[in-house]
Design a protein around this motif. Structure first.
Motif, mmCIF file in Angstrom:
data_model
loop_
_atom_site.group_PDB
_atom_site.id
_atom_site.type_symbol
_atom_site.label_atom_id
_atom_site.label_comp_id
_atom_site.label_asym_id
_atom_site.label_seq_id
_atom_site.Cartn_x
_atom_site.Cartn_y
_atom_site.Cartn_z
ATOM 1 N N VAL A 167 -9.178 2.611 -9.601
ATOM 2 C CA VAL A 167 -8.171 3.244 -8.745
ATOM 3 C C VAL A 167 -6.826 2.589 -9.037
ATOM 4 N N ASP A 168 -5.962 3.306 -9.721
ATOM 5 C CA ASP A 168 -4.673 2.749 -10.156
ATOM 6 C C ASP A 168 -3.554 3.227 -9.232
ATOM 7 N N THR A 169 -2.310 2.961 -9.636
ATOM 8 C CA THR A 169 -1.140 3.288 -8.809
ATOM 9 C C THR A 169 -1.182 4.748 -8.370
ATOM 10 N N PRO A 170 -1.024 5.012 -7.072
ATOM 11 C CA PRO A 170 -1.141 6.393 -6.585
ATOM 12 C C PRO A 170 0.029 7.261 -7.025
ATOM 13 N N PRO A 171 -0.213 8.533 -7.314
ATOM 14 C CA PRO A 171 0.879 9.452 -7.661
ATOM 15 C C PRO A 171 1.891 9.530 -6.513
ATOM 16 N N PRO A 172 3.173 9.686 -6.818
ATOM 17 C CA PRO A 172 4.205 9.654 -5.773
ATOM 18 C C PRO A 172 4.138 10.816 -4.788
ATOM 19 N N ASP A 173 3.454 11.913 -5.156
ATOM 20 C CA ASP A 173 3.393 13.065 -4.254
ATOM 21 C C ASP A 173 2.117 13.077 -3.419
ATOM 22 N N THR A 174 1.515 11.879 -3.203
ATOM 23 C CA THR A 174 0.373 11.720 -2.307
ATOM 24 C C THR A 174 0.783 10.839 -1.132
ATOM 25 N N VAL A 175 -0.022 10.845 -0.076
ATOM 26 C CA VAL A 175 0.259 9.963 1.060
ATOM 27 C C VAL A 175 0.314 8.520 0.594
ATOM 28 N N GLU A 176 -0.658 8.129 -0.238
ATOM 29 C CA GLU A 176 -0.678 6.758 -0.729
ATOM 30 C C GLU A 176 0.537 6.467 -1.602
ATOM 31 N N GLY A 177 1.006 7.464 -2.362
ATOM 32 C CA GLY A 177 2.199 7.281 -3.178
ATOM 33 C C GLY A 177 3.433 7.050 -2.330
ATOM 34 N N ILE A 178 3.555 7.776 -1.218
ATOM 35 C CA ILE A 178 4.666 7.560 -0.290
ATOM 36 C C ILE A 178 4.628 6.136 0.253
ATOM 37 N N LEU A 179 3.450 5.711 0.663
ATOM 38 C CA LEU A 179 3.303 4.374 1.240
ATOM 39 C C LEU A 179 3.523 3.288 0.194
ATOM 40 N N HIS A 180 3.148 3.578 -1.045
ATOM 41 C CA HIS A 180 3.241 2.588 -2.118
ATOM 42 C C HIS A 180 4.689 2.325 -2.524
ATOM 43 N N ALA A 181 5.589 3.217 -2.120
ATOM 44 C CA ALA A 181 7.001 3.048 -2.493
ATOM 45 C C ALA A 181 7.630 1.844 -1.797
ATOM 46 N N LEU A 182 7.008 1.381 -0.717
ATOM 47 C CA LEU A 182 7.512 0.181 -0.042
ATOM 48 C C LEU A 182 6.917 -1.057 -0.686
ATOM 49 N N PRO A 183 7.639 -2.173 -0.689
ATOM 50 C CA PRO A 183 7.152 -3.375 -1.369
ATOM 51 C C PRO A 183 6.133 -4.177 -0.551
ATOM 52 N N ASP A 184 5.989 -3.867 0.738
ATOM 53 C CA ASP A 184 5.114 -4.666 1.597
ATOM 54 C C ASP A 184 3.666 -4.605 1.116
ATOM 55 N N LEU A 185 2.965 -5.738 1.238
ATOM 56 C CA LEU A 185 1.567 -5.796 0.813
ATOM 57 C C LEU A 185 0.652 -5.116 1.822
ATOM 58 N N GLN A 186 0.952 -5.269 3.104
ATOM 59 C CA GLN A 186 0.175 -4.645 4.166
ATOM 60 C C GLN A 186 1.123 -4.305 5.300
#
Length: 401
Positions: A332-351
């Motif tokens: 499971v690699d970096t989520p695509p930007p047009d997914t919910v996980e991709g939106i969330l991944h755009a922030l630098p926070d770990l959790q």
């Protein structure tokens, strides 16, 4: 694309979660998108400690066998048994080997060491004695319920003797035969003996209800709660075994629905006594219908334990869905930007935790599409579920343990 969600992201702390909710819920459901990752379990542990210390929570329930969990509860409340043995016998799904689960049990025991009984933290299992490959014999639940009733009500009120139960149950091996999950003809769930056991289980549960004032006078609340747990489990297991013997197209739907109905019953019973943090797969806790494909069957849908309990509890039920970014050891690699996980991944926070309504708004603006998982054991967050989720906990990376 700028979504603005960074203004709503907060550290994963009890205080931040409570700010998302209208009131402290009786059931706070923390879902996970995959099983067996200690990173997610460690986050659960930290949150439970905060909920205990800051918000008065005193029960944690895991997606584990509710009867096995009694062994863990005895340990955390009274120190009964060696920890190694408790971890081996007190968990199903082989989760007793998890270091994070071991740390949770150890912390609960330490917390309880000098506390009065009514202020101790408690451990529970929300699941029935079931695995994805089959189910346990109803022997333990039926025998324990019968023993409780024998000790506290007149003999003539009992629907049968212990010997009759033993004869009807027979050997455990046919009940636990894994072949029955794939082949209904191998199940004994609709034999004459199994049908009689279902009637007897129903009669014993009815006896618990009709004798409630007497039982309240002669036995402790914990003993009565345990008797009701045995009753729910016996009835649920016998129903589950009956559906294992079914040959209709609805067989898998019935099995999955029956399992979650057992989970919901356990959650509602726990919530009736005190607020509880439950940790299980998102599919068991979401308010939307759950769906899955297995063993070549078409997709089946059923209402989860969370949907059932949430319908009963209203805003006293809250669901926090955990989403994750990467889990590279499972592909499971970096989520695509047009997914919910991709939106969330755009922030630098770990959790972090975020209001699901704000995330839903951001997802609509893109618009977000469901993430496709390359790993069968990981279920991404469906954007369409966001309006019925209270908050999303995001974990940027789940490293290999």
């Amino acid at each position: 694309m700028e979504t603005g969600i960074k203004n709503f992201a907060r550290a994963v702390e009890a205080s931040a979660i409570m700010e998302l909710l209208p009131a402290r819920p009786r059931v706070l459901a923390l879902g996970e998108p995959t099983h067996g990752e200690d990173t997610l379990l460690e986050l659960r542990n930290a949150l439970f400690r905060q909920l205990v210390e800051e918000d008065g929570y005193r029960t944690v329930a895991l997606e584990s066998d509710c009867l096995r969990a009694l062994t863990v509860d005895a340990y955390v409340t009274s120190g009964e048994g060696p920890l190694d043995d408790v971890m081996m016998r007190g968990f199903s799904h082989d989760w007793g080997g998890s270091q994070a689960n071991r740390e949770l049990v150890r912390w609960m025991r330490d917390f309880n060491a000098d506390r009065p009984a009514d202020d101790r933290v408690r451990f529970a299992g929300m699941d029935g004695p079931l695995e994805i490959t089959g189910a346990e014999s109803p022997r333990q639940a039926l025998a324990a319920l019968h023993d409780y009733l024998t000790a506290h009500v007149h003999t003539e009120l009992l629907p049968c003797t212990a010997d009759r139960l033993h004869d009807l149950l027979g050997a455990d091996a046919p009940w636990t035969d894994p072949a029955a999950m794939a082949d209904p003809s191998q199940s004994i769930g609709r034999t004459p003996e199994a049908r009689e056991l279902r009637l007897l289980a129903d009669d014993m549960v009815t006896l618990l209800e009709t004798q409630a004032p007497h039982l309240a006078a002669v036995s402790s609340p914990d003993d009565r709660d345990r008797a009701h747990l045995y009753g729910r489990t016996a009835v649920g297991l016998l129903r589950y075994h009956s559906w294992m013997a079914d040959t209709s197209p609805a067989r898998m739907t019935r099995l999955l629905a029956t399992r979650d109905e057992m989970m919901a019953g356990n959650l509602l019973a726990l919530a009736a006594r005190r607020p509880v943090l439950v940790h299980a797969h998102n599919s068991h806790l979401q308010r939307d219908k759950s769906a899955m494909r297995m063993w070549g069957h078409p997709k089946v849908e059923w209402w989860s334990a969370g949907a059932l309990a949430g319908t009963r509890l209203g805003d006293q039920y809250a669901h926090l869905a955990t989403a994750l970014g990467t889990m590279r050891h499972q592909g499971v690699d970096t989520p695509p930007p047009d997914t919910v996980e991709g939106i969330l991944h755009a922030l630098p926070d770990l959790q972090y935790v975020i209001d699901a309504a704000q995330l839903a708004s951001a997802a609509r603006r893109i618009p977000a599409v469901p993430r496709v998982s390359p790993y069968f054991g990981y279920a991404p967050l469906d954007p369409s579920h966001l309006p019925r989720i209270d908050g999303v906990v995001y974990v940027r990376d789940v490293p290999h343990d």
